[in-house]
Design a protein around this motif. Structure first.
Motif, PDB file in Angstrom:
ATOM      1  N   PHE A 559       0.734  -1.244  -0.060  1.00 48.31           N
ATOM      2  CA  PHE A 559       0.084  -0.227   0.021  1.00 48.31           C
ATOM      3  C   PHE A 559       0.859   1.078   0.114  1.00 48.31           C
ATOM      4  CE2 PHE A 559      -2.945   3.202   1.887  1.00 48.31           C
ATOM      5  CZ  PHE A 559      -3.801   3.307   0.997  1.00 48.31           C
ATOM      6  N   THR A 560       0.393   2.329  -0.613  1.00 45.52           N
ATOM      7  CA  THR A 560       1.374   3.505  -0.927  1.00 45.52           C
ATOM      8  C   THR A 560       0.144   4.647  -1.129  1.00 45.52           C
ATOM      9  OG1 THR A 560       2.634   2.433  -2.550  1.00 45.52           O
ATOM     10  CG2 THR A 560       2.879   4.684  -2.220  1.00 45.52           C
ATOM     11  N   LEU A 670       4.537   4.043   3.009  1.00 47.77           N
ATOM     12  CA  LEU A 670       4.447   3.018   2.378  1.00 47.77           C
ATOM     13  C   LEU A 670       4.664   1.689   3.141  1.00 47.77           C
ATOM     14  CD1 LEU A 670       7.251   5.057   1.008  1.00 47.77           C
ATOM     15  CD2 LEU A 670       6.388   3.606  -0.918  1.00 47.77           C
ATOM     16  N   TRP A 671       4.197   0.636   2.588  1.00 47.28           N
ATOM     17  CA  TRP A 671       4.152  -0.616   3.624  1.00 47.28           C
ATOM     18  C   TRP A 671       4.630  -1.636   2.527  1.00 47.28           C
ATOM     19  CZ3 TRP A 671       0.497   3.161   4.596  1.00 47.28           C
ATOM     20  CH2 TRP A 671       0.489   3.513   5.665  1.00 47.28           C
ATOM     21  N   HIS A 672       5.473  -2.738   2.859  1.00 47.45           N
ATOM     22  CA  HIS A 672       5.846  -3.812   2.063  1.00 47.45           C
ATOM     23  C   HIS A 672       5.545  -5.099   2.461  1.00 47.45           C
ATOM     24  CE1 HIS A 672       8.399  -0.029   2.137  1.00 47.45           C
ATOM     25  NE2 HIS A 672       8.532  -0.322   0.490  1.00 47.45           N
ATOM     26  N   THR A 673       5.529  -6.030   1.526  1.00 44.88           N
ATOM     27  CA  THR A 673       5.080  -7.512   1.921  1.00 44.88           C
ATOM     28  C   THR A 673       6.029  -8.594   1.375  1.00 44.88           C
ATOM     29  OG1 THR A 673       3.227  -9.200   2.589  1.00 44.88           O
ATOM     30  CG2 THR A 673       3.364  -7.599   0.466  1.00 44.88           C
ATOM     31  N   TRP A 674       6.345  -9.682   1.834  1.00 46.50           N
ATOM     32  CA  TRP A 674       6.771 -10.767   1.324  1.00 46.50           C
ATOM     33  C   TRP A 674       5.684 -11.601   0.680  1.00 46.50           C
ATOM     34  CZ3 TRP A 674       9.742 -11.388   6.476  1.00 46.50           C
ATOM     35  CH2 TRP A 674      10.989 -10.879   6.474  1.00 46.50           C
ATOM     36  N   ALA A 675       4.775 -11.355   0.762  1.00 52.62           N
ATOM     37  CA  ALA A 675       3.434 -12.220   0.147  1.00 52.62           C
ATOM     38  C   ALA A 675       3.280 -11.749  -1.021  1.00 52.62           C
ATOM     39  CB  ALA A 675       2.534 -12.380   1.320  1.00 52.62           C
ATOM     40  N   PRO A 676       3.478 -12.393  -2.154  1.00 55.36           N
ATOM     41  CA  PRO A 676       3.039 -11.965  -3.848  1.00 55.36           C
ATOM     42  C   PRO A 676       1.516 -11.608  -3.566  1.00 55.36           C
ATOM     43  CG  PRO A 676       4.731 -13.479  -3.992  1.00 55.36           C
ATOM     44  CD  PRO A 676       4.178 -13.533  -2.462  1.00 55.36           C
ATOM     45  N   GLU A 677       0.632 -12.514  -3.012  1.00 58.81           N
ATOM     46  CA  GLU A 677      -0.783 -12.169  -3.194  1.00 58.81           C
ATOM     47  C   GLU A 677      -1.136 -10.885  -2.470  1.00 58.81           C
ATOM     48  OE1 GLU A 677       0.144 -15.016   0.533  1.00 58.81           O
ATOM     49  OE2 GLU A 677       0.874 -14.559  -1.537  1.00 58.81           O
ATOM     50  N   HIS A 678      -0.399 -10.178  -1.805  1.00 58.66           N
ATOM     51  CA  HIS A 678      -0.789  -9.050  -0.963  1.00 58.66           C
ATOM     52  C   HIS A 678      -0.003  -7.895  -1.641  1.00 58.66           C
ATOM     53  CE1 HIS A 678      -3.306 -10.831   2.025  1.00 58.66           C
ATOM     54  NE2 HIS A 678      -2.310 -11.527   2.367  1.00 58.66           N
ATOM     55  N   ARG A 679       0.412  -7.864  -3.022  1.00 55.05           N
ATOM     56  CA  ARG A 679       0.876  -6.751  -3.589  1.00 55.05           C
ATOM     57  C   ARG A 679      -0.102  -5.820  -4.113  1.00 55.05           C
ATOM     58  NH1 ARG A 679       4.014  -8.693  -8.759  1.00 55.05           N
ATOM     59  NH2 ARG A 679       4.580 -10.473  -7.453  1.00 55.05           N
ATOM     60  N   GLU A 680       0.195  -4.723  -4.006  1.00 57.64           N
ATOM     61  CA  GLU A 680      -0.669  -3.716  -4.146  1.00 57.64           C
ATOM     62  C   GLU A 680      -1.050  -3.750  -5.681  1.00 57.64           C
ATOM     63  OE1 GLU A 680      -0.985   1.047  -3.225  1.00 57.64           O
ATOM     64  OE2 GLU A 680       0.962   0.323  -3.532  1.00 57.64           O
ATOM     65  N   GLN A 681      -2.372  -4.013  -5.741  1.00 56.76           N
ATOM     66  CA  GLN A 681      -2.862  -3.977  -7.303  1.00 56.76           C
ATOM     67  C   GLN A 681      -2.890  -2.919  -7.863  1.00 56.76           C
ATOM     68  OE1 GLN A 681      -3.071  -7.034  -8.624  1.00 56.76           O
ATOM     69  NE2 GLN A 681      -2.436  -7.887  -7.093  1.00 56.76           N
ATOM     70  N   GLU A 682      -3.377  -1.717  -7.168  1.00 57.69           N
ATOM     71  CA  GLU A 682      -3.635  -0.370  -7.660  1.00 57.69           C
ATOM     72  C   GLU A 682      -2.309   0.127  -8.145  1.00 57.69           C
ATOM     73  OE1 GLU A 682      -5.215   2.384  -4.659  1.00 57.69           O
ATOM     74  OE2 GLU A 682      -7.361   1.222  -4.816  1.00 57.69           O
TER      75      GLU A 682
END
Length: 737
Positions: A559-560, A670-682
């Motif tokens: 999320f950004t 900004l928030w980052h994740t290791w999980a590709p399924e939770h990457r920011e689609q927007e």
């Protein structure tokens, strides 16, 4: 069944709904014998957790009353039994000559005298405790170290204020909140609660009072205030009262040192409660009691909520007393207090000079004029205890930190004087400061040209934290600030739509996501340059965060948001709340226990967080980190253009934002994740929306011609792809869109 009956009894003691109740927590039933504080407190917390507010109030109040009654009973019984005839050891000379004298005979007589006195004192204390506290006495009300710490931190009042609030008893809620806040002035959540109570019209000003203020502090502060206004006649009674209350508080503290909980605490910490023989156990317990008694001096001189005692508390009060007596013409009493000061510091030249002046003014010697008797008793007893403790240090290896700077050198064994002197004179600058770690220890981070490492985790007093500078130029900060302004004027505020911040009623909050920025740019409401830069900068931050914290595992943006917080003019006076309360980004922080629960409603998939600041022309708004208790601030960072603060999102990095009291503070969160399924689609949608036809071909042609047409350095995000490490291999940093 017994707990149910106790709960019903306490409910009957509550005032009926709507009945007037003065601010404060009056005793529920002074004549009833106290119940076990630990059971009452535990039952109160269970009722609180179940939302049973009235039973929770009754149980917590009774726990406070029981704890106070236990302390008073120990103090009174200790004084009563110490004054009982025959309580002291008989003055029998053990080495008197006689037919049966000898080493063995003397030892037997000594043991009999010691045990007889101990048994008599134990019998007296047991009977007195049973009369005051009911069957079983103090042993039935034994309190553990965890509960003792909770009462010392005044935690029951934190629960009480919330329960009273639910019961609509706002005056009592404010009184309980204020009592807790006095002892915990850095508790950030309570700061916000206090601000809310002060804004409530139904809360009376007199409700904000400390229900646990020790009497000596109230008298001491009022006496000093009156003395500062040159009203010595009014100050004297309060200062004298303060002195007597200080001595009484020390007696109460000393009585608690003989209780079973002190022994229990030491046994829990050292695990040595059953080691050694009879005399070793007696000596060990006696040493612990003496250590505790000596600590009472510092405890009494420490204000609620403070970490350190007032230096030289008693001597400084005696100095104020002799000045006050002199101002009203009581020279004899003034001399008594000066002579008392000289008991602490016999070589005090100032006190000697003042004493000579008083004697000159009196004219003739006054027989029987000497130091105060209560101070003489205090010093003689304290010195006797210090001699025992220093003996134990020298011969038994015990530890003792003397709380008093006035202890005469003659009391300290010669073998210990040099070491103690070195410890007192030792300063932090006697040691070389730790050297910073070499760059190779910073997880092989690849810093961009122009990006500097300002603070690492060690310098920020935590783990997985970093401050980097130079990620944005002033021109780029200006472009993003203009984007936020244009989006606001276009009425496209995302998040909270420019309303008052949900975290503070004194600020206005505006948020702009990357997709909303792209949509506005596509519609022509804002410039496309700012929207594109927002995308590029977010990827720049992600790349750096991965390089620093996670070079072996790809990070994805989850999320950004471009966030601006603006202070509302006219609403900043006496403000006590935060711009953003202390929290963790992927777990629910519980400051009371220090736990952080990684469960909804927290964003549990977030692994790393980042804040890229755009400006510094505002007041307040600094980011700060705390301990898990949300109380102790461990590091603070001032925003500035191009500064990135990145950190792991878990409970190891609780953080908040100080209030913005003037101006507008903007940053890219900004928030980052290791999980590709939770990457920011927007983010991908925004990039696609901003992509122009044949953009790729144009970029390739422009890149080929750039060296001849534009000698300026390329953007950092592109330079990073060309950086190679010392081995010639490509860096492990790679783009993950």
């Amino acid at each position: 069944m017994l707990r149910l009956l106790r709960l019903l009894l306490l409910l009957l003691l509550l005032p009926p709904p709507g009945s007037p109740e003065p601010p404060g927590l009056a005793p529920l039933s002074p004549a009833a014998p106290p119940q076990a504080p630990d059971l009452l407190y535990a039952d109160g917390l269970r009722a609180y957790a179940a939302g049973a507010w009235a039973p929770a109030v009754a149980l917590l109040r009774e726990a406070l009353r029981s704890r106070a009654a236990l302390g008073r009973a120990r103090r009174d019984c200790g004084a009563l039994c110490a004054a009982e005839p025959g309580a002291a050891l008989p003055a029998v000379p053990l080495d008197a000559p006689g037919r049966d004298s000898g080493p063995g005979r003397a030892q037997g007589a000594w043991e009999r005298l010691l045990l007889r006195a101990a048994l008599r004192r134990a019998e007296c204390l047991t009977q007195c405790g049973a009369r005051r506290l009911g069957p079983g006495g103090a042993a039935r009300l034994r309190v553990g170290s965890a509960l003792r710490d909770a009462f010392r931190r005044r935690e029951p009042y934190n629960y009480l204020q919330r329960a009273y609030y639910q019961l609509k008893k706002l005056d009592l809620a404010a009184a309980a909140a204020h009592t807790f806040f006095v002892a915990n002035p850095t508790h950030l959540q309570m700061r916000e609660d206090m601000a809310k109570y002060r804004r409530m019209s139904r809360v009376r000003p007199q409700s904000f009072r400390d229900l646990e203020t020790p009497p000596h502090w109230a008298a001491y502060d009022e006496g000093l205030e009156l003395l500062g206004r040159q009203e010595a006649g009014l100050a004297l009674p309060r200062l004298e009262e303060a002195l007597q209350e200080i001595l009484a508080q020390m007696e109460s503290c000393r009585a608690g040192c003989e209780g079973p909980e002190e022994q229990q605490s030491e046994e829990e910490e050292e695990g040595a409660g059953s080691q050694g023989g009879l005399y070793e156990i007696i000596a060990g317990h006696w040493i612990r009691v003496l250590q505790c008694r000596q600590r009472c001096v510092g405890d009494t001189a420490t204000r609620p909520g403070r970490s350190f005692p007032v230096p030289d508390f008693l001597p400084s009060l005696l100095r104020q007393l002799h000045k006050a007596h002199a101002q009203v013409g009581n020279l004899s009493q003034a001399m008594e207090n000066v002579l008392s000061v000289l008991l602490f510091y016999p070589e005090d030249e100032t006190a000697k000079k003042v004493l000579n002046e008083y004697q000159t003014q009196l004219g003739e010697p006054r027989p029987g004029l000497g130091p105060r008797e209560d101070i003489q008793r205090f010093i003689l007893r304290s010195l006797g205890e210090k001699r025992h403790l220093y003996y134990a240090m020298e011969h038994l290896g015990a530890s003792f930190k003397d709380p008093d700077p006035w202890t005469p050198a003659a009391v300290i064994p010669e073998a210990l004087r040099e070491k103690l002197r070195e410890d007192q004179e030792k300063r932090p600058w006697d040691h070389e400061p730790p050297q910073p770690k070499p760059l190779t220890h910073w997880k092989d981070v690849l810093l961009l040209e122009g990006v500097t490492l300002t603070h690492d985790a060690r310098q920020l007093n935590g783990s997985e934290r970093v401050v980097l500078d130079g990620l944005l130029t002033p021109a780029e900060c200006g472009v993003l600030l203009q984007l936020a302004k244009d989006a606001t004027e276009a009425g496209a505020r995302s998040g909270y739509r420019g309303r008052r911040s949900p975290h503070s009623p004194h600020e206005r909050f505006e948020g702009l996501t990357v997709l909303k920025a792209a949509q506005l740019a596509h519609a022509g409401a804002v410039g496309s340059q700012g929207a594109k830069l927002l995308l590029e900068v977010s990827e720049r931050v992600r790349t750096l965060t991965q390089a620093y914290f996670s070079p072996e595992r790809p990070l994805h943006l989850s999320f950004t948001q471009l966030v601006c917080r603006s202070a509302i003019e006219g609403e900043q006076d006496q403000r006590m709340d935060l711009s953003h309360p202390v929290h963790a980004d992927n777990c629910v922080l519980d400051p009371d226990t220090g736990e952080c629960w990684r469960e909804p409603p927290a964003y549990t998939y977030r692994d790393y967080s980042g804040l890229l600041y755009l400006n510094d022309d505002f007041h307040g708004g600094d980011l700060f980190f705390t301990e898990p208790n949300a109380l102790t601030v461990t590091a603070q960072v001032r925003p500035r253009c191009g500064r990135l603060v990145a950190f792991s999102s878990g409970g190891e990095n609780p953080h908040g934002v100080w209030a913005v009291t003037r101006g507008r503070r903007c940053a890219l969160a900004l928030w980052h994740t290791w999980a590709p399924e939770h990457r920011e689609q927007e983010w991908a949608e925004a990039k696609e929306l901003l992509k122009e036809p044949e953009e790729e071909e144009e970029e390739e042609e422009e890149e080929e011609e750039m060296p001849s047409r534009d000698p300026s350095p390329e953007p950092p995000s592109r330079r990073l792809q060309r950086v190679q490490d010392k081995t010639g291999k490509l860096p492990r940093v790679r783009e993950e869109l």
